[in-house]
Design a protein around this motif. Structure first.
Motif, short mmCIF file in Angstrom:
data_model
loop_
_atom_site.label_atom_id
_atom_site.label_comp_id
_atom_site.label_asym_id
_atom_site.label_seq_id
_atom_site.Cartn_x
_atom_site.Cartn_y
_atom_site.Cartn_z
N THR A 263 20.83 50.88 84.15
CA THR A 263 20.41 52.08 84.57
C THR A 263 20.35 51.31 86.07
OG1 THR A 263 17.95 51.33 84.56
CG2 THR A 263 18.93 52.46 82.66
N SER B 213 8.16 56.98 75.72
CA SER B 213 8.68 57.62 76.74
C SER B 213 7.57 57.74 78.11
CB SER B 213 8.85 59.20 76.48
OG SER B 213 9.28 59.93 77.66
N ILE C 22 16.79 55.28 81.08
CA ILE C 22 16.02 55.89 82.07
C ILE C 22 14.77 56.50 81.22
CG2 ILE C 22 15.77 58.00 83.86
CD1 ILE C 22 16.92 55.54 84.80
N GLY C 23 13.48 56.42 81.96
CA GLY C 23 12.40 57.22 81.09
C GLY C 23 11.60 56.45 80.00
N GLU C 24 12.27 55.33 79.56
CA GLU C 24 11.50 54.40 78.54
C GLU C 24 10.68 53.23 79.17
OE1 GLU C 24 13.86 52.92 74.80
OE2 GLU C 24 13.93 51.35 76.29
N LEU D 10 10.24 48.79 82.24
CA LEU D 10 10.35 50.19 82.55
C LEU D 10 11.98 50.39 82.98
CD1 LEU D 10 7.31 49.74 82.78
CD2 LEU D 10 7.08 51.47 84.65
N ASN D 11 12.29 51.33 82.43
CA ASN D 11 13.79 52.16 82.79
C ASN D 11 14.84 50.79 82.70
OD1 ASN D 11 12.82 54.55 83.63
ND2 ASN D 11 11.59 53.64 85.15
N GLN D 12 14.57 49.90 81.98
CA GLN D 12 15.72 48.87 82.01
C GLN D 12 16.88 49.21 81.20
OE1 GLN D 12 15.20 45.66 83.74
NE2 GLN D 12 14.03 47.37 84.52
N HIS E 134 17.70 51.01 87.58
CA HIS E 134 16.46 50.31 87.52
C HIS E 134 16.64 48.86 86.95
CE1 HIS E 134 14.21 53.71 89.40
NE2 HIS E 134 14.96 54.38 88.29
N THR E 135 17.70 48.65 86.27
CA THR E 135 17.77 47.39 85.43
C THR E 135 17.77 46.21 86.52
OG1 THR E 135 19.32 48.60 83.90
CG2 THR E 135 19.35 46.00 83.96
#
Length: 270
Positions: free
Chosen positions: A187, A243, A218-220, A213-215, A189-190
């Motif tokens: 993502t 979520s 997305i949204g996880e 977060l979001n790794q 954000h990774t």
């Protein structure tokens, strides 16, 4: 460019000259396993030429191996006869690996109770160098296929369970894993920068748990907790994923983390 795969890179498995020269080492078995391993990154049926190329053997050898493995039920023709797929007999070995693994047997009732308490997705992953492999998966109602399959794997460097495991390893070992990892992000954000990952590992070590977060998605949001063997070495991790639409990181840490830590302690062999 982002990565989307159902299987992460397990790390180097090249046989040394000494291993190949061992009188007990059976190279025909190695070639058969290479043929079965050709399906690891496939997204559909493979032709005989595909199998030969992926397995690193010539077409004649691939043909003999596929013929034998088909006769034994480990490879099958796909329904449209466009190529070959893994056969149903492979599932027998998956069952054996899981039911006879003492860690999986010890962890399963603990994770089932944890799932009843948190009502979020619970996973147990096993440490395999550059990746973690999911051996137990207890799902919520809304999950994708990949998030429900045992055997799915994700990189160690960017997952909550991976950070939890890395936090229990020496720093030179952690750096070695990061250097050998394919750090293509999943993502935007990774975290892929080695120093930033080391900061996350240090934070995990200080807190006793990781929060990602979001790794991968997305949204996880996912919390990770290390599972240790009798020598204090990390062998697995408990993941609890949910979520971000349902939780703030602060509320998640306050509600979920104590339960995850308790479960990981119960599974570990101190």
């Amino acid at each position: 460019m982002f990565r989307n795969t159902t299987r992460a890179e397990p790390g180097l498995r090249e046989r040394t000259r000494q291993q190949r020269g061992d009188s007990l080492f059976v190279q025909s078995v190695e070639r058969a396993m290479q043929v079965l391993s050709a399906f690891h990154y496939a997204d559909g049926p493979l032709t005989l030429s595909d199998i030969a190329q992926r397995a690193g053997v010539d077409r004649s050898a691939a043909q003999r191996m596929v013929h034998t493995l088909r006769a034994l039920g480990y490879i099958r023709r796909d329904a449209d006869a466009h190529g070959f797929l893994p056969g149903i007999r492979i599932l027998d070995h998956t069952l054996d690996a899981l039911r006879l693994d003492p860690l999986v047997r010890r962890a399963t009732p603990v994770l089932q109770e944890l799932r009843r308490s948190v009502r979020e997705r619970i996973d147990l992953s096993l440490f395999d160098d550059l990746r973690v492999v999911y051996a137990v998966r207890l799902q919520t109602k809304h999950q994708t296929l990949n998030s429900s399959l045992v055997g799915h794997s994700v990189p160690t460097f960017c997952t909550s369970g991976g950070w939890a495991i890395l936090s229990k390893l020496p720093e030179d070992t952690v750096r070695g894993i990061l250097e050998r990892s394919d750090r293509t992000p999943f993502t935007p954000h990774t975290i892929t920068d080695p120093e930033a990952i080391l900061d996350k590992v240090a934070e995990t070590r200080a807190n006793g748990y990781s929060l990602a977060l979001n790794q991968i998605l997305i949204g996880e949001i996912a919390a990770g907790f290390p599972v240790l063997d009798t020598d204090g070495r990390p062998v697995a991790a408990v993941h609890i994923a949910a979520s971000l639409a349902d939780w703030t990181p602060e509320d998640y840490a306050a509600r979920i983390v104590p339960l995850g830590q308790e479960a990981a302690r119960a599974i570990s062999q101190y």
